[in-house]
Scaffold this active site. Sequence first.
Site, PDB file in Angstrom:
ATOM      1  N   SER A 293      47.152  19.046 -40.945  1.00 49.11           N
ATOM      2  CA  SER A 293      46.273  19.184 -39.786  1.00 49.11           C
ATOM      3  C   SER A 293      45.942  17.849 -39.132  1.00 49.11           C
ATOM      4  O   SER A 293      45.311  17.816 -38.081  1.00 49.11           O
ATOM      5  CB  SER A 293      44.987  19.909 -40.181  1.00 49.11           C
ATOM      6  OG  SER A 293      44.206  19.084 -41.008  1.00 49.11           O
TER       7      SER A 293
ATOM      8  N   LYS B 293      35.357  21.792 -39.334  1.00 44.06           N
ATOM      9  CA  LYS B 293      35.770  20.473 -38.864  1.00 44.06           C
ATOM     10  C   LYS B 293      34.952  20.062 -37.643  1.00 44.06           C
ATOM     11  O   LYS B 293      34.474  18.926 -37.533  1.00 44.06           O
ATOM     12  CB  LYS B 293      37.262  20.485 -38.532  1.00 44.06           C
ATOM     13  CG  LYS B 293      38.121  20.471 -39.792  1.00 44.06           C
ATOM     14  CD  LYS B 293      39.599  20.625 -39.468  1.00 44.06           C
ATOM     15  CE  LYS B 293      40.443  20.498 -40.732  1.00 44.06           C
ATOM     16  NZ  LYS B 293      41.834  20.853 -40.493  1.00 44.06           N
TER      17      LYS B 293
END
Lengths: 278, 827
Positions: free
Chosen positions: B660, B703
């Site tokens: 990611s 996140k």
Amino acid sequence: MREDVLIRRIVVALDASRHSSDALRAAIDLARQTNAEIVGLFIEDENLLRLAGLPFAREVMSSAVQRKFDAASVERSLRASAAHLARELQRAAEPHHLRWRFVVARGNVDEQLLEAEKDADLLVIGQAGRRSHHVIEPGDTAVRVAAQATKTVLVQHPVLQRNQTLLIVFDGSPRAWRALNTAAKLRPRGRGELVLLTPPQEEIDRTQLDAELQLWCDENQLSARRVQLLDLDVKHLVSLVRRHHACGLVLSGERSDYPESAVRELLRQLSCPVLFVR
Amino acid sequence: MDRAQNGTSERRAVAVSELYRVCDPTSLGFETTRELDDDRSVIGQARAIEALEFGVGMRHEGYNLFVLGSSGLDLLGVVRRYLTERGDGRAPRYDWCYVHNFKAPHQPRALSLPPSVGSRLKKAMAALIEELQTAIPAAFESDDYRTQAQEIEDEFSEQQRKAFTELQERADEHGMGLIRTPVGFAFAPKKGEGVIRPEDYEKLDDDEKERIEAVLAVLQKDMEETLRKLPRWRKESRQRLKRIEREVATLTLETLIDEVRQNFPELPAIDDYLTSVKGDILDNLDDFKPQEQAQNPFLAKAPDNDRFKRYEVNVLVDQAASDSSHVFYEDHPAYVNLIGRIEHVAHFGNLKTDFTLIKPGALHRANGGFLVLDARKVLTNGFSWEALKRALTAGAVRIESLGQQLGLVSTVTLEPEEIPLELKVVLVGDRMIYYLLHQHDPDFARLFKVAVDFEEEMERSRENDALFARLVATLVHELELRPFSAAAVARVIEHAARMAADAERLSTHTLPIADLLREADYWAGAQATEQVEASHVQRALDAQHRRLDRVQRRMLEAIERETVFIDTTGERVGQINGLAVFQLGELMFGRPSRITATVRLGKGEVVDIEREVDLGGALHSKAVLIISSLLGSRYGRETPLSFTASLVFEQSYGRIDGDSASVAELVALLSALADLPIRQSLAVTGSLNQRGDVQPIGGVNEKIEGFFDVCRAKGLSGGQGVLIPEANTKHLMLRRDVVEAVEAGTFAIYAVRSLDQALELLTGVPAGDLDAEGRYPAGSANRRVADRIATLTRRAIELARLAKEKPGDGEDAASDATEAAGEGERR
């Protein structure tokens, strides 16, 4: 009709058989109960010794095998038996702090026993005899001594009865009261009931007898009941003993009251100890 | 691509409405859960329920079920409820009893009986034996028996007496006497009453002596024969007595046994058993006679109370006593709890056992129904798995101790008859266990043919929201909680979407939902309200988070105190804010991580420092290789890449993995190459493919929230935000404070589809598309990158040339460049 029955010396006939062990056990119990001296009597059968001295002497063992029968081995065997029985008596008596003696006599067994019982208050003998699966044959000695003794004799039976009921032939005579008192003396308190078997004699005043018995029971803290005997013969006695699953039978009477044949039949058919009170 | 073609570094700010999909309480159609009826139907699991239906219905061997799913799904609860509500078991259910096997005592017989008959038979047998203990002795007390027994005794006695009397008489006839010796008998010549004295015998003449010896020899022979006959007579007498005893007892016994038999008509197993009981009692009549007591109490045997034990009935499974449920769950599937066991009792220092000490296992109890087991527990209890497979394969359960089974015990013990099995086993476990068993255990696929795979989430629709609300109401009722308002239920539904990490999905994990309901009820109780409101649900969620967020707070503090360096303002070349996600226990949270890139002359490789020190996982390494490839395909199609770039997660001291951070890493690298500063007010997450497309990642909500927390701690400036893959927009279910900040314009979420979009946003410079001549527009970010690469390549070629002209001078420094340039020239 209370009478103090004194039992100071109990003679017990000992040999190497199992019946003798039964007799010793019974004698020890009685000695503890009465605090009497116990005398173990071992008789070296003179007939055996004579037989052993004969040159052709042989015995047929129970296993149907023959073997030579010699004097030396008989003497050895008798000495060993005596030593063993003395130890047995000591082991049985000392834990209870009983006075005891071990006596060895030699001669005719019946005669020696009858002689010994004269000095005793009670003679205890085992019901020796051949033992089959179900039937125990009374030995000649037991029968003869029980019939001929002048003192009280207990013939111990190897089969132990679980029941505690004691049967006593009781006609209200002084002899019968003596038998009752002897039974009470020998029997620990609180052990089952006494069943008194009254013979069918017309002269007995049963009401008075019952009153006296009640008094006696109260004094001795025993429970007793009276049962009417229909007949005084051996067969009837045996059937009553069986019906009550009695642990013992007490008889009183002179020697002439119990001929050998009757005693033999009685002992043969009963599976419990019999006390002949004289 | 349209935006890129337009040449604008277009921002793609995500609308506030897309950050959190609200559940409208008014759409649920109720005020409080009190208005809703219970509905325990399983929602969102149509496929799993179909599989359950199929597995339960299939009557063939091997169609046992394995229910897969994660623990939060309450699989055990769902499966047990489903099976219980479904009604009947799969087969008729029986009582199972063990009784004594009179032919082979070490192999107890198993009796299968209709429900409740087992306990009745047990009582009937106990009563029968008690009755026989008085009835048989009473029969032996009867006058009939006594007379007959007495006759036999008398006969035997007479037989003996006669034999000995005859011998005695014959001895008398010859002047001999029969004498008993200590071990037998002897004959001797008599004189008077006693045995002749040896000296008198010596005086006899020889003829007389000879006669005596001859007579004695005959008598002794006769005695031998008589003694030999005695055992035979005794045996015959005993046998006759036994016959009489059997005859007497048979009448009593048959009457009593027939009474028992009549209570159990048309049950051949009991009929057969009673016949064998009768035979055994007749063979052992002595047991029923009163036991003689030993004279010496110290040598007395212990009372033999066990002599009637063999007539007892051990009711192993009693349907009447059970809760009549056909679904049995064994919480502790140890070997003995599954298969059953044979217990022992200590007896005078020895261990002994018999059929009454056989105890059932879960397989016995569940026979005829369903046995539900936790797969992990079965596998972690030694020998249980193998035993379960063996029983299912054999279609029968055999009780064996582990010692027997492993051949460690060779002493005689019980071998109970095996009991046929007619049940379904339902194993419940994680998917990993299912797949591992499937792969490594060849028996597994044969025995567990039905996989019941539960969904972890379901589609979020108006209908499903209503179903979910119904589930919440049912749980509220079952857990006896305060009623939940529609707003509270709506908040629970929104949380279910957040649990699924998807605005368009709802988590089907009912266990954590039930916990949330309990805790919300607690907070409502703390405020003494009658009803649970949305604020109580939120309070419960905040409290759950607070109980677990110690590590998260320490990490945030470290950034705040600048122990961990994270910039949220300004611009830096080759430095970018990536986003990592952490899972600690139940808590999942995000945190920014500084990624830096450096570039130097080299041979065209991207050095992943994390991998070099073995702190990078395989997925991360793959992502870095993809970045390398993407770089090559974009900027090195015509000329080799003559640089070496290094990438590192700064202040990272543990393993990292996942792809990611690909976008962040590549943008940092391009920034370093093009000397383009990156806005530190932004963080980025997203993975890349070789074509430069931004692919979705996991943990997007955490996140974003992680970076928001850092920005808020350091001060929200208004320009801060997070770049996420466009494909992740539908997963957004952000915290209320994040949504409010976006609403207020102090924070922003950007969705990007391509590397170029990310580059533009992060650098503020248009990325630029390739023109027909294969060149990027002047001034674009890509052009600056391409130009820098071309400069590096030229420098490499120059160094290579210099190295050739002056061998040995600068050879080492230029060797890599020479190699790279050489390859370029060849191509």
